[in-house]
Scaffold this active site. Sequence first.
Site, PDB file in Angstrom:
ATOM      1  N   SER A 184       0.840  -1.504   0.052  1.00 41.49           N
ATOM      2  CA  SER A 184      -0.294   0.365  -0.454  1.00 41.49           C
ATOM      3  C   SER A 184       1.081   1.626  -0.081  1.00 41.49           C
ATOM      4  O   SER A 184       1.928   1.272   0.421  1.00 41.49           O
ATOM      5  CB  SER A 184      -0.732   0.206   1.302  1.00 41.49           C
ATOM      6  OG  SER A 184      -1.497   1.361   1.398  1.00 41.49           O
ATOM      7  N   TYR A 193      -2.066   0.435  11.051  1.00 40.85           N
ATOM      8  CA  TYR A 193      -1.456   0.597   9.248  1.00 40.85           C
ATOM      9  C   TYR A 193      -0.519   0.601   8.855  1.00 40.85           C
ATOM     10  O   TYR A 193       0.640  -1.009   7.999  1.00 40.85           O
ATOM     11  CB  TYR A 193      -3.479   0.462   9.101  1.00 40.85           C
ATOM     12  CG  TYR A 193      -3.447   0.367   7.635  1.00 40.85           C
ATOM     13  CD1 TYR A 193      -3.605  -1.179   6.862  1.00 40.85           C
ATOM     14  CD2 TYR A 193      -3.510   1.528   6.595  1.00 40.85           C
ATOM     15  CE1 TYR A 193      -3.890  -1.296   5.869  1.00 40.85           C
ATOM     16  CE2 TYR A 193      -3.277   1.015   5.159  1.00 40.85           C
ATOM     17  CZ  TYR A 193      -3.692  -0.936   5.183  1.00 40.85           C
ATOM     18  OH  TYR A 193      -3.655  -0.813   3.367  1.00 40.85           O
TER      19      TYR A 193
END
Length: 235
Positions: free
Chosen positions: A143, A156
């Site tokens: 990501s 995250y």
Amino acid sequence: MEQLSGKTAIVTGASSGIGAAIAREIVKEGGNVVLAARRTEKLAELERELVKYGNSKVLSVQTDVTKNHEVEALVKQAEQKFQQIDFFINNAGQMLTAPIRSGKVEEWETMIDVNIKGVIFGINAVLPTMIERSNGHIINVCSVAGFEVTKASTVYSATKYAVRAISAGLEKELARTGVRVTNISPGMVDTSLTSNSGGHNERKKLETKDIAKAVIYAVTQPSYVNVNEITVRPV
């Protein structure tokens, strides 16, 4: 032209979103695919769709990537059916808004277990036979949160920084073994994970097939080409 004819890929997190899109593109290119996820009904639905594309074979295996023995069983079952695994695509992931101040320990643990341990378990299960054959390709779907941190993404982002580190280190470990490693970092993609992030003035989100095509690009390069990092962002 079917660029992946005779090749077999395992895709984790395959029941929806990016994982399902990756599986579709692999089958469209003539490859066999092993679908791995926890939701058996979604896997069965996708398998029924994919077998209509052509000559590709599809296998569904219910798998929780946070459980090492289930990941090992996934790879063993896949090898029994297809003899060898050419591509292992670590796509399963959890994106939860749980900053440190929230105190949401269980959500932190979920992201760490899925996003980090799940990736390592997958690599560990498939790597020995790839090294033995001097051939194979590991794709880690990361990501842009592995490059940037927001006040809501602390944990995250930490897991995605870890995935980037795993990809970078593994590529160095596997130099001259014939096994390739690619880290793919998508920006905001239109999936159920991001459905509540909207705003009317946002840029158009990426489509899942955009990331799937990045996977196809990486795995269809000549054997001497190792595409280490692909970042895909909305315009």
